[in-house]
Enzyme design. Structure first.
Site, short mmCIF file in Angstrom:
data_model
loop_
_atom_site.label_atom_id
_atom_site.label_comp_id
_atom_site.label_asym_id
_atom_site.label_seq_id
_atom_site.Cartn_x
_atom_site.Cartn_y
_atom_site.Cartn_z
N SER A 14 0.83 -1.21 0.00
CA SER A 14 0.00 0.00 0.00
C SER A 14 0.87 1.26 0.00
O SER A 14 1.99 1.27 0.50
CB SER A 14 -0.88 -0.03 1.24
OG SER A 14 -1.28 1.25 1.57
N LYS A 15 0.30 2.32 -0.57
CA LYS A 15 1.04 3.60 -0.59
C LYS A 15 0.89 4.33 0.73
O LYS A 15 1.69 5.19 1.06
CB LYS A 15 0.50 4.51 -1.70
CG LYS A 15 1.03 4.13 -3.04
CD LYS A 15 1.13 5.31 -3.97
CE LYS A 15 1.67 4.76 -5.29
NZ LYS A 15 2.06 5.66 -6.25
N ARG A 16 -0.17 4.04 1.40
CA ARG A 16 -0.40 4.73 2.66
C ARG A 16 0.62 4.24 3.67
O ARG A 16 1.07 3.11 3.61
CB ARG A 16 -1.80 4.43 3.18
CG ARG A 16 -2.87 4.71 2.15
CD ARG A 16 -3.33 6.16 2.20
NE ARG A 16 -4.07 6.49 0.98
CZ ARG A 16 -3.52 7.06 -0.08
NH1 ARG A 16 -2.24 7.36 -0.10
NH2 ARG A 16 -4.24 7.33 -1.13
N ARG A 17 0.90 5.09 4.63
CA ARG A 17 1.83 4.68 5.68
C ARG A 17 1.28 3.41 6.33
O ARG A 17 0.11 3.34 6.66
CB ARG A 17 1.95 5.79 6.72
CG ARG A 17 2.89 5.40 7.81
CD ARG A 17 3.36 6.59 8.59
NE ARG A 17 4.27 6.15 9.64
CZ ARG A 17 5.53 5.85 9.45
NH1 ARG A 17 6.05 5.98 8.25
NH2 ARG A 17 6.28 5.44 10.44
#
Ligand code: GLU
Length: 497
Positions: free
Chosen positions: A253-256
């Site tokens: 995922s790109k989210r933290r």
């Protein structure tokens, strides 16, 4: 036409500036970079900003910052310049437009006037674009254009047969042409899509090897057909595996990432690695190791060693789960091996941003104690910040820290009061001499070494965890160490068992 087989190796990283750099992108870039360096070639940074709606201001600077931090040098790019620029696609629109026109003129592409309503009707039927403008006569297209109807340019995909492509990692790949659509190559606003823009650029920038994520493999036949239609000699292609979430499910995922590993959240953006206190060398080693093996079972290797061995052909085609557990381990390996001055230079700003005033001489004394204990640079402040605090304001720690497990108030008092004269009498205040004396004291008192050393550690550092007690006292010096032991004794005087 440029003859790519005898031409120098030129690879590129072509991110869309849609935000901070994801570590998966950096890894793809690294593989291209390694290949270029291995062959004495060039590595190019090209910014693919043709989707203007998704372009984020400042993203290019973030990309460059990530490379600077990692020490990945770029030969040509928006900041570096170069012979084949500009290196930002929105500055090259005319070039794409002229090639799109040429493809139309040669019958490889066509103007499609489908309206939004027409397209949504087709979507509702579930079969994608039905090629309704592919074969309209030229006069009709001219008429629609004269009426001011907006259009896109679509590429004419072959409607039968198979397209075969060669991939350096995956070998021969075949695609059934009946599955393919007539993709848009130029949008109605005059911007190209990725499909056309990257080919025009890879050709004009003389890219010899296209290294990109495997997500582009389904459009590979479209790209091969466009290369053919343009009549250009194709580069070689390597579709790189992508990184999956740590549990192996889904693309990273790109989210933290919120999954925590040993109590810390896991970085996925390049900047998060920096902020979390990882060393760039360790991050590079970590990334190269995902999907590529150094061989000889070696997990720790320098960038130069990797350059000597790297080959795109050896990249594992399978996507791999993000091996977060390896990162802390690798980072501690790099910490241990780091040069003292270099590590000191990296630790200084970390300690300063935690509010300490750092004396460089003292820092160099402390570094050897830290480098075998730190997982990340950030751990330095809680572990060793006390060396850089104002010593005159040091206070004895609370009793629950001072009195170790399985110790009593009396026991702690005894340890501290007996160690005072012993330490005072030592001829030299080296860690080794202290260690020998305190080992004897533990024996005299019938206590374990750990009980004695731990009590002293708490007294002089005020912490449960710190670098080794005697090395710490050696750096604090005899006077300061004794003063702290006395403070601890004073505080214990008020305590009861
Ligand atoms: N702009 C594309 C992306 O970010 C580049 C893919 C490529 O390297 O060709 O996915």
């Amino acid at each position: 036409m440029n003859d790519l087989r005898s031409a120098p190796v030129r690879t590129r990283y072509a991110p869309s500036p849609t935000g901070p750099q994801h570590i998966g992108g950096i890894r793809s870039a690294l593989f291209g970079w390694l290949y270029a360096r291995r062959h004495g070639g060039q590595f190019i940074l090209r910014i693919e900003d043709t989707d203007q709606k998704r372009t984020v201001p400042g993203a290019v600077e973030l990309i460059q910052e990530s490379f600077d931090w990692l020490g990945i040098d770029i030969d040509e790019g928006p900041r570096e310049g170069g012979e084949y620029g500009p290196y930002v696609q929105s500055d090259r629109l005319e070039l794409y437009q002229s090639w799109a026109k040429r493809l139309v003129a040669q019958g490889h592409a066509y103007k499609c006037f489908a309206t939004a309503e027409e397209l949504s009707e087709m979507r509702a039927l579930g079969r994608g674009y039905d090629r309704r403008y592919r074969d309209i006569p030229d006069w009709q297209a001219a008429e629609l254009e004269a009426q001011g109807k907006s259009y896109v340019i679509r590429f004419k995909m072959p409607q039968s047969g198979v397209t075969v492509g060669a991939d350096m990692i995956r070998g021969q790949v075949e695609f059934d042409n009946t599955q393919l659509q007539d993709a848009v190559i130029l949008k109605s606003d005059g911007y190209p899509t990725y499909h056309l823009a990257h080919i025009v650029d890879d050709y004009h920038m003389r890219i010899s090897h296209v290294t990109r994520a495997v997500e582009w493999l389904p459009s590979f036949p479209l790209h091969l057909s466009i290369w053919e239609a343009l009549g250009w000699e194709k580069p070689q292609f390597a579709h790189l595996p992508v990184m999956l979430n740590p549990n192996g499910k889904g693309k990273l995922s790109k989210r933290r990432q919120q999954f925590a590993e040993s109590g810390r959240s896991v970085p996925v953006l390049a900047r998060e690695f920096m902020e979390a206190g990882y060393l760039p060398e360790a991050v590079i080693n970590f990334l190269i190791n995902i999907g590529w093996n150094f061989g000889d079972d070696r997990e720790v290797f320098s960038l130069n060693e990797a350059i000597e061995r790297f080959d795109l052909k050896d990249v594992n085609p399978a996507n791999s789960a993000y091996p977060i557990k390896k990162l802390d381990w690798l980072n501690s390996q790099y910490m241990q091996r780091a040069d003292v001055d270099k590590l000191a230079r990296r630790l200084k700003p970390v300690l300063e941003s935690a509010g300490y005033r750092v004396d460089e001489e003292r820092l160099r004394q402390v570094v050897p104690l830290l480098q075998v204990r730190l997982k990340t640079l950030r751990d330095a402040a809680p572990m060793a910040g006390f060396f850089f605090a104002d010593w005159s304001t040091f206070e004895a720690p609370p009793h629950q820290i001072l009195i170790q497990r399985k110790m009593t108030v009396d026991g702690a008092r005894m340890v501290l009061s007996r160690s005072l004269p012993t330490l005072e009498d030592l001829e030299d205040f080296s860690a080794a001499a202290q260690h020998a004396a305190m080992t004897r004291l533990a024996k005299d008192l019938g206590l374990k070494n750990g009980q004695v050393f731990g009590t002293l550690r708490a007294a002089v550092t005020g912490q449960r965890v710190s670098p080794p007690t005697f090395e710490t006292m050696e750096i604090l010096g005899r006077d300061e160490s004794l003063r702290r032991i006395k403070l601890a004794l004073e505080s214990l005087a008020l305590a009861t068992n």
